[in-house]
Design a protein around this motif. Structure first.
Motif, short mmCIF file in Angstrom:
data_model
loop_
_atom_site.label_atom_id
_atom_site.label_comp_id
_atom_site.label_asym_id
_atom_site.label_seq_id
_atom_site.Cartn_x
_atom_site.Cartn_y
_atom_site.Cartn_z
N ILE A 51 0.85 -1.19 0.00
CA ILE A 51 0.00 0.00 0.00
C ILE A 51 0.88 1.23 0.00
CG2 ILE A 51 -0.20 0.04 2.52
CD1 ILE A 51 -3.11 1.02 2.14
N ASN A 52 0.50 2.22 -0.77
CA ASN A 52 1.24 3.48 -0.74
C ASN A 52 0.67 4.36 0.35
OD1 ASN A 52 1.46 6.54 -1.75
ND2 ASN A 52 3.22 5.34 -2.46
N TRP A 53 1.56 4.83 1.21
CA TRP A 53 1.09 5.52 2.40
C TRP A 53 0.33 6.79 2.05
CZ3 TRP A 53 2.49 3.19 7.11
CH2 TRP A 53 1.88 3.77 8.21
N SER A 54 0.74 7.52 1.04
CA SER A 54 0.07 8.79 0.75
C SER A 54 -1.16 8.62 -0.13
CB SER A 54 1.05 9.77 0.10
OG SER A 54 1.61 9.21 -1.05
N SER A 55 -1.05 7.80 -1.18
CA SER A 55 -2.19 7.66 -2.09
C SER A 55 -3.22 6.65 -1.61
CB SER A 55 -1.70 7.25 -3.48
OG SER A 55 -1.23 5.91 -3.46
N GLY A 56 -2.76 5.68 -0.82
CA GLY A 56 -3.65 4.61 -0.39
C GLY A 56 -3.85 3.53 -1.44
N ASN A 57 -3.18 3.64 -2.58
CA ASN A 57 -3.31 2.61 -3.61
C ASN A 57 -2.79 1.28 -3.08
OD1 ASN A 57 -4.36 4.45 -5.41
ND2 ASN A 57 -2.43 4.85 -6.42
N THR A 58 -3.50 0.21 -3.42
CA THR A 58 -3.16 -1.11 -2.92
C THR A 58 -2.82 -2.07 -4.05
OG1 THR A 58 -5.48 -1.77 -2.90
CG2 THR A 58 -4.60 -0.80 -0.87
N TYR A 59 -2.02 -3.06 -3.72
CA TYR A 59 -1.55 -4.04 -4.70
C TYR A 59 -1.50 -5.40 -4.00
CZ TYR A 59 0.03 0.43 -6.49
OH TYR A 59 0.06 1.74 -6.90
#
Length: 124
Positions: A51-59
């Motif tokens: 997860i990207n901490w700033s964008s919240g995008n998940t993989y």
């Protein structure tokens, strides 16, 4: 001093659930990717989710997609991995990692910081 501390592992029967936590401290991770990896005995460490901490995008890795959910709590500086429908092949040590972009999120060597891991054992 940067610290990533995992918790929440344990022994669970197949079909059960666990929630792992990764508490981060020691620096700002605002732009970082926070990843979960796992390693079974005799096998290489493999990517689970990020997860990207700033964008919240998940993989997610294909083998956990639809069963595992990664999330974060900014106030607590904690990343979670909710694991449902666990299977024996999910057994292993689960590690939290932090990597400053740009990185290949599935590649363990791209991450800068690592926790010590928490053991997950799924019995059949």
């Amino acid at each position: 001093q940067v610290q990533l501390v995992e918790s929440g592992g344990g022994l669970v029967q197949a079909g059960g659930s666990l929630r792992l936590s990764c508490a981060a401290s020691g620096r700002t991770f605002s732009s970082y990717f926070m990843g979960w990896f796992r390693q079974a005995p005799g096998k290489e460490r493999e990517f689970v989710s990020s997860i990207n901490w700033s964008s919240g995008n998940t993989y997610y890795a294909d083998y956990v997609k639809g069963r595992f959910t990664i999330s974060k709590d900014n106030a607590k500086k904690t990343v979670y991995l909710q694991m449902n429908s666990l299977q024996p092949e999910d057994t292993g040590a689960y590690y939290c990692a932090a990597g400053r972009p740009p990185i290949v999120i599935t590649a363990a060597h791209e991450y800068d910081y690592w926790g010590r891991g928490t053991q997950v054992t799924v019995s059949s």
